[in-house]
Design an enzyme around this catalytic site. Structure first.
Site, PDB file in Angstrom:
ATOM      1  N   GLY A  47      41.151  -8.300  -9.679  1.00  0.00           N
ATOM      2  CA  GLY A  47      40.279  -7.258  -9.157  1.00  0.00           C
ATOM      3  C   GLY A  47      38.974  -7.359  -9.924  1.00  0.00           C
ATOM      4  O   GLY A  47      38.385  -8.435  -9.989  1.00  0.00           O
ATOM      5  N   GLU A  48      38.618  -6.299 -10.564  1.00  0.00           N
ATOM      6  CA  GLU A  48      37.390  -6.317 -11.368  1.00  0.00           C
ATOM      7  C   GLU A  48      37.736  -5.651 -12.700  1.00  0.00           C
ATOM      8  O   GLU A  48      38.079  -4.468 -12.744  1.00  0.00           O
ATOM      9  CB  GLU A  48      36.297  -5.577 -10.607  1.00  0.00           C
ATOM     10  CG  GLU A  48      34.910  -6.196 -10.806  1.00  0.00           C
ATOM     11  CD  GLU A  48      34.346  -5.850 -12.161  1.00  0.00           C
ATOM     12  OE1 GLU A  48      33.800  -6.753 -12.834  1.00  0.00           O
ATOM     13  OE2 GLU A  48      34.474  -4.690 -12.557  1.00  0.00           O
ATOM     14  N   SER A  49      37.650  -6.434 -13.762  1.00  0.00           N
ATOM     15  CA  SER A  49      38.207  -5.962 -15.035  1.00  0.00           C
ATOM     16  C   SER A  49      37.511  -4.709 -15.573  1.00  0.00           C
ATOM     17  O   SER A  49      38.186  -3.824 -16.114  1.00  0.00           O
ATOM     18  CB  SER A  49      38.190  -7.080 -16.075  1.00  0.00           C
ATOM     19  OG  SER A  49      36.904  -7.639 -16.192  1.00  0.00           O
ATOM     20  N   CYS A  79      43.911 -13.253 -13.290  1.00  0.00           N
ATOM     21  CA  CYS A  79      42.461 -13.138 -13.129  1.00  0.00           C
ATOM     22  C   CYS A  79      41.910 -11.935 -13.915  1.00  0.00           C
ATOM     23  O   CYS A  79      41.959 -11.955 -15.143  1.00  0.00           O
ATOM     24  CB  CYS A  79      42.098 -13.120 -11.655  1.00  0.00           C
ATOM     25  SG  CYS A  79      40.399 -13.615 -11.399  1.00  0.00           S
ATOM     26  N   ARG A 106      34.253 -14.551 -18.521  1.00  0.00           N
ATOM     27  CA  ARG A 106      34.314 -14.072 -17.134  1.00  0.00           C
ATOM     28  C   ARG A 106      33.446 -14.924 -16.216  1.00  0.00           C
ATOM     29  O   ARG A 106      32.440 -15.474 -16.647  1.00  0.00           O
ATOM     30  CB  ARG A 106      33.842 -12.615 -17.071  1.00  0.00           C
ATOM     31  CG  ARG A 106      34.718 -11.680 -17.877  1.00  0.00           C
ATOM     32  CD  ARG A 106      34.145 -10.284 -17.910  1.00  0.00           C
ATOM     33  NE  ARG A 106      34.120  -9.703 -16.574  1.00  0.00           N
ATOM     34  CZ  ARG A 106      33.377  -8.655 -16.233  1.00  0.00           C
ATOM     35  NH1 ARG A 106      32.582  -8.101 -17.125  1.00  0.00           N
ATOM     36  NH2 ARG A 106      33.423  -8.190 -15.011  1.00  0.00           N
ATOM     37  N   ILE A 134      39.110 -16.984  -7.690  1.00  0.00           N
ATOM     38  CA  ILE A 134      38.070 -16.130  -7.111  1.00  0.00           C
ATOM     39  C   ILE A 134      37.274 -15.494  -8.257  1.00  0.00           C
ATOM     40  O   ILE A 134      37.808 -14.677  -9.008  1.00  0.00           O
ATOM     41  CB  ILE A 134      38.674 -15.016  -6.225  1.00  0.00           C
ATOM     42  CG1 ILE A 134      39.557 -15.622  -5.130  1.00  0.00           C
ATOM     43  CG2 ILE A 134      37.562 -14.162  -5.605  1.00  0.00           C
ATOM     44  CD1 ILE A 134      40.410 -14.596  -4.388  1.00  0.00           C
ATOM     45  N   ARG A 135      36.022 -15.904  -8.392  1.00  0.00           N
ATOM     46  CA  ARG A 135      35.201 -15.418  -9.530  1.00  0.00           C
ATOM     47  C   ARG A 135      36.039 -15.396 -10.818  1.00  0.00           C
ATOM     48  O   ARG A 135      36.124 -14.391 -11.530  1.00  0.00           O
ATOM     49  CB  ARG A 135      34.624 -14.033  -9.220  1.00  0.00           C
ATOM     50  CG  ARG A 135      33.605 -14.079  -8.075  1.00  0.00           C
ATOM     51  CD  ARG A 135      33.119 -12.710  -7.666  1.00  0.00           C
ATOM     52  NE  ARG A 135      32.490 -11.980  -8.764  1.00  0.00           N
ATOM     53  CZ  ARG A 135      31.275 -12.225  -9.236  1.00  0.00           C
ATOM     54  NH1 ARG A 135      30.537 -13.171  -8.719  1.00  0.00           N
ATOM     55  NH2 ARG A 135      30.787 -11.516 -10.222  1.00  0.00           N
ATOM     56  N   HIS A 170      44.836 -16.637  -8.784  1.00  0.00           N
ATOM     57  CA  HIS A 170      45.612 -15.632  -8.041  1.00  0.00           C
ATOM     58  C   HIS A 170      46.876 -16.274  -7.463  1.00  0.00           C
ATOM     59  O   HIS A 170      46.866 -16.715  -6.308  1.00  0.00           O
ATOM     60  CB  HIS A 170      44.768 -15.081  -6.878  1.00  0.00           C
ATOM     61  CG  HIS A 170      43.714 -14.132  -7.303  1.00  0.00           C
ATOM     62  ND1 HIS A 170      43.862 -12.768  -7.258  1.00  0.00           N
ATOM     63  CD2 HIS A 170      42.480 -14.360  -7.803  1.00  0.00           C
ATOM     64  CE1 HIS A 170      42.755 -12.193  -7.696  1.00  0.00           C
ATOM     65  NE2 HIS A 170      41.913 -13.136  -8.031  1.00  0.00           N
ATOM     66  N   GLU A 172      49.413 -14.889  -6.400  1.00  0.00           N
ATOM     67  CA  GLU A 172      50.003 -14.045  -5.359  1.00  0.00           C
ATOM     68  C   GLU A 172      49.391 -14.300  -3.983  1.00  0.00           C
ATOM     69  O   GLU A 172      49.893 -13.808  -2.982  1.00  0.00           O
ATOM     70  CB  GLU A 172      49.862 -12.558  -5.743  1.00  0.00           C
ATOM     71  CG  GLU A 172      48.495 -11.925  -5.505  1.00  0.00           C
ATOM     72  CD  GLU A 172      47.403 -12.343  -6.502  1.00  0.00           C
ATOM     73  OE1 GLU A 172      47.642 -13.229  -7.331  1.00  0.00           O
ATOM     74  OE2 GLU A 172      46.298 -11.773  -6.420  1.00  0.00           O
TER      75      GLU A 172
HETATM   76  N1  GLN Z   1      35.349 -11.590 -12.005  1.00  0.00           N
HETATM   77  C1  GLN Z   1      36.324 -10.567 -12.156  1.00  0.00           C
HETATM   78  C2  GLN Z   1      36.215  -9.878 -13.504  1.00  0.00           C
HETATM   79  O1  GLN Z   1      35.442 -10.238 -14.310  1.00  0.00           O
HETATM   80  C3  GLN Z   1      37.731 -11.123 -11.966  1.00  0.00           C
HETATM   81  C4  GLN Z   1      37.892 -11.636 -10.579  1.00  0.00           C
HETATM   82  C5  GLN Z   1      39.291 -11.568 -10.041  1.00  0.00           C
HETATM   83  O2  GLN Z   1      40.164 -10.892 -10.550  1.00  0.00           O
HETATM   84  N2  GLN Z   1      39.467 -12.245  -8.943  1.00  0.00           N
HETATM   85  O3  GLN Z   1      36.880  -8.943 -13.762  1.00  0.00           O
END
Ligand code: GLN
Length: 194
Positions: A47-49, A79, A106, A134-135, A170, A172
């Protein structure tokens, strides 16, 4: 029966629930810190940390999550989840939960490679495992008690330290659930990873 939780504050929760399915596994969607008392292992989704950390604080999860890990209960971070577990984050003064001795960077693959798929050979887990990035972060340093499970282009993308498992990608999001099966085994047989 073992009970595995998926932290459901943000991110790809449903896919993890599906990936953890096994005849002897009950999966709990964790939305309240009290639920941690009844689970044997926990997944931190991607997600987004920074958002996830904000929600961890807001819903009173910070100390209970630290205690969960301190008790040696298995945790699997994917991630953003791996970023939550690191004890150092490049460019940030403070880590989040600091449960693994590793430094993460990150969004380390740059703009051209915001998202991509790769096939990885993973120690302990298997060969030719499909991985969706993903990112994604890179694990750029690990301490002496951390085992590197996989690299991609020379960068560490999966690691384990005793009961703690982390990956940059990921697992999952494909239907290759070998990494989840490995985590389920860690929860089922804690003595193996103590
Ligand atoms: N870029 C996100 C972060 O810094 C992580 C991306 C992800 O979980 N797919 O939190």
């Amino acid at each position: 029966m073992i009970n595995i939780g998926v932290l459901a504050l943000q991110g790809a929760v449903r896919e993890h629930v599906k990936a953890l399915q096994a005849p002897d596994v009950h999966v709990t969607i964790v939305k309240k810190a009290e639920q941690l008392d009844h689970i044997d292992g926990l997944v931190f989704p991607g997600g987004e940390s920074t958002t996830m950390r904000r929600l961890i604080n807001l819903y009173g999860f910070f100390e209970p999550l630290k205690a969960f890990a301190k008790n040696g209960k298995p945790v699997f971070g994917t991630c953003a989840g791996a970023i939550l577990m690191a004890n150092e984050i490049v460019g940030q003064t403070e880590p989040h939960l600091s449960v693994m001795d590793m430094t993460v960077e990150r969004n380390a693959f740059g703009r051209q490679r915001e998202s991509f798929e790769a096939r990885l050979n993973m120690n302990r887990i298997g060969e030719d495992i499909e991985a969706v990035f993903i990112r994604a972060p890179i694990i750029n340093k690990v301490g002496p008690s951390v085992d590197v499970l996989a690299t991609y282009d020379g960068d560490i993308v999966a690691a384990q330290q005793g009961p703690f498992l982390a990956c940059s990608f990921h697992p999952e999001l494909t239907d290759d659930y070998r990494m989840h099966q490995y985590f389920v085994k860690m929860v089922r047989e804690p003595a193996l990873h103590a």
